[in-house]
Design a protein around this motif. Sequence first.
Motif, PDB file in Angstrom:
ATOM      1  N   UNK A  48       2.466 -11.950 -12.248  1.00  0.00           N
ATOM      2  CA  UNK A  48       1.659 -12.318 -10.683  1.00  0.00           C
ATOM      3  C   UNK A  48       1.580 -10.785 -10.409  1.00  0.00           C
ATOM      4  N   UNK A  49       2.021  -9.624 -10.603  1.00  0.00           N
ATOM      5  CA  UNK A  49       1.367  -8.321 -10.775  1.00  0.00           C
ATOM      6  C   UNK A  49      -0.124  -8.193 -10.810  1.00  0.00           C
ATOM      7  N   UNK A  50      -0.830  -7.877 -12.265  1.00  0.00           N
ATOM      8  CA  UNK A  50      -1.906  -8.028 -12.220  1.00  0.00           C
ATOM      9  C   UNK A  50      -3.130  -9.139 -10.938  1.00  0.00           C
ATOM     10  N   UNK A  51      -2.052 -10.327 -10.700  1.00  0.00           N
ATOM     11  CA  UNK A  51      -2.799 -10.687  -9.539  1.00  0.00           C
ATOM     12  C   UNK A  51      -3.334  -9.849  -8.487  1.00  0.00           C
ATOM     13  N   UNK A  52      -1.216  -9.636  -7.684  1.00  0.00           N
ATOM     14  CA  UNK A  52      -1.425  -8.893  -6.763  1.00  0.00           C
ATOM     15  C   UNK A  52      -2.208  -7.878  -5.968  1.00  0.00           C
ATOM     16  N   UNK A  53      -1.599  -7.357  -7.354  1.00  0.00           N
ATOM     17  CA  UNK A  53      -2.262  -5.211  -6.543  1.00  0.00           C
ATOM     18  C   UNK A  53      -4.231  -5.874  -6.470  1.00  0.00           C
ATOM     19  N   UNK A  87      -8.194  -7.195  -0.610  1.00  0.00           N
ATOM     20  CA  UNK A  87      -7.747  -7.580   1.689  1.00  0.00           C
ATOM     21  C   UNK A  87      -7.869  -6.440   1.917  1.00  0.00           C
ATOM     22  N   UNK A  88      -7.069  -5.668   1.421  1.00  0.00           N
ATOM     23  CA  UNK A  88      -6.876  -4.047   1.892  1.00  0.00           C
ATOM     24  C   UNK A  88      -8.168  -3.224   2.862  1.00  0.00           C
ATOM     25  N   UNK A  89      -9.153  -2.859   1.696  1.00  0.00           N
ATOM     26  CA  UNK A  89     -10.355  -2.816   1.881  1.00  0.00           C
ATOM     27  C   UNK A  89     -11.644  -3.080   2.240  1.00  0.00           C
ATOM     28  N   UNK A  90     -11.590  -5.056   2.901  1.00  0.00           N
ATOM     29  CA  UNK A  90     -12.733  -5.616   3.735  1.00  0.00           C
ATOM     30  C   UNK A  90     -11.306  -6.201   4.528  1.00  0.00           C
ATOM     31  N   UNK A  91     -10.762  -5.848   5.310  1.00  0.00           N
ATOM     32  CA  UNK A  91     -10.279  -5.583   6.405  1.00  0.00           C
ATOM     33  C   UNK A  91      -9.895  -4.308   7.020  1.00  0.00           C
ATOM     34  N   UNK A  92      -9.928  -3.157   6.455  1.00  0.00           N
ATOM     35  CA  UNK A  92      -9.855  -1.621   6.880  1.00  0.00           C
ATOM     36  C   UNK A  92     -11.872  -1.680   7.469  1.00  0.00           C
ATOM     37  N   UNK A 132      -5.563  -2.942   7.254  1.00  0.00           N
ATOM     38  CA  UNK A 132      -5.092  -3.639   5.982  1.00  0.00           C
ATOM     39  C   UNK A 132      -3.723  -3.598   5.809  1.00  0.00           C
ATOM     40  N   UNK A 133      -3.535  -2.442   5.256  1.00  0.00           N
ATOM     41  CA  UNK A 133      -1.976  -2.634   4.986  1.00  0.00           C
ATOM     42  C   UNK A 133      -0.632  -3.039   5.597  1.00  0.00           C
ATOM     43  N   UNK A 134      -0.954  -3.269   6.099  1.00  0.00           N
ATOM     44  CA  UNK A 134      -0.132  -4.241   7.832  1.00  0.00           C
ATOM     45  C   UNK A 134      -0.635  -5.797   7.304  1.00  0.00           C
ATOM     46  N   UNK A 173       6.217 -10.780  -8.922  1.00  0.00           N
ATOM     47  CA  UNK A 173       4.794  -9.962  -9.162  1.00  0.00           C
ATOM     48  C   UNK A 173       3.931  -9.839  -8.223  1.00  0.00           C
ATOM     49  N   UNK A 174       3.765 -10.763  -7.710  1.00  0.00           N
ATOM     50  CA  UNK A 174       2.162 -10.978  -6.673  1.00  0.00           C
ATOM     51  C   UNK A 174       2.805 -10.478  -5.379  1.00  0.00           C
ATOM     52  N   UNK A 175       3.994 -10.875  -4.343  1.00  0.00           N
ATOM     53  CA  UNK A 175       3.935 -10.570  -3.786  1.00  0.00           C
ATOM     54  C   UNK A 175       4.866  -9.252  -3.795  1.00  0.00           C
ATOM     55  N   UNK A 176       5.144  -8.752  -4.920  1.00  0.00           N
ATOM     56  CA  UNK A 176       6.330  -7.510  -5.137  1.00  0.00           C
ATOM     57  C   UNK A 176       4.826  -6.191  -4.909  1.00  0.00           C
ATOM     58  N   UNK A 177       3.613  -6.703  -5.699  1.00  0.00           N
ATOM     59  CA  UNK A 177       2.401  -6.193  -5.636  1.00  0.00           C
ATOM     60  C   UNK A 177       1.535  -6.566  -4.260  1.00  0.00           C
ATOM     61  N   UNK A 178       1.448  -7.205  -4.126  1.00  0.00           N
ATOM     62  CA  UNK A 178       0.589  -7.436  -2.828  1.00  0.00           C
ATOM     63  C   UNK A 178       0.946  -6.294  -1.678  1.00  0.00           C
ATOM     64  N   UNK A 179       2.311  -7.110  -1.060  1.00  0.00           N
ATOM     65  CA  UNK A 179       2.980  -5.967   0.047  1.00  0.00           C
ATOM     66  C   UNK A 179       2.641  -3.825  -0.114  1.00  0.00           C
ATOM     67  N   UNK A 180       3.160  -3.250   0.227  1.00  0.00           N
ATOM     68  CA  UNK A 180       3.339  -2.676   0.300  1.00  0.00           C
ATOM     69  C   UNK A 180       3.917  -0.879   0.954  1.00  0.00           C
ATOM     70  N   UNK A 181       5.391  -0.987   0.276  1.00  0.00           N
ATOM     71  CA  UNK A 181       6.011  -0.292   1.542  1.00  0.00           C
ATOM     72  C   UNK A 181       5.876   1.210   1.883  1.00  0.00           C
ATOM     73  N   UNK A 182       5.122   1.906   0.274  1.00  0.00           N
ATOM     74  CA  UNK A 182       4.835   2.688   0.501  1.00  0.00           C
ATOM     75  C   UNK A 182       3.570   2.902   0.910  1.00  0.00           C
TER      76      UNK A 182
END
Length: 124
Positions: free
Chosen positions: A9-14, A20-25, A35-37, A70-79
């Motif tokens: 899942x992380x291999x897809x999410x990250x 997505x972040x780059x495309x939105x920014x 992007x992060x939002x 996996x996926x959501x854990x790496x798709x989202x980013x609190x840091x």
Amino acid sequence: MNWLLVVVGAMVGAPLRYLIGRAVEARNDTLFPWGTFTVNVAGCLVLGLLTGAVTCGAAPSSVRVLVGAGLCGTLTTYSAFSYETVRLAEMGARFYAVANVLASVTSSIGAVFIGAALAEAMWA
């Protein structure tokens, strides 16, 4: 075996987060970290929907490990959210810093509720 599901899942999410972040920014010319939002709110919506599906018995708990952890854990980013908020404040863009905190927290929690409500409407 759960650790393998998290890795897959992380291999897809990250990469999704990065793309997505780059495309939105690239489509926004503001200081606000759209992007992060976007990835944080989208990940929370998916997690709410997934958790609701598992609770209603529409998805096995292994999917929660694969997609949720996996996926959501790496798709989202609190840091990144935290770093970008501090960076905005340091740059003197306090309005954007406060707006980022308020909008991110309320929208992300709201997205979880909406996802869970959608799951309940579809599978309960």
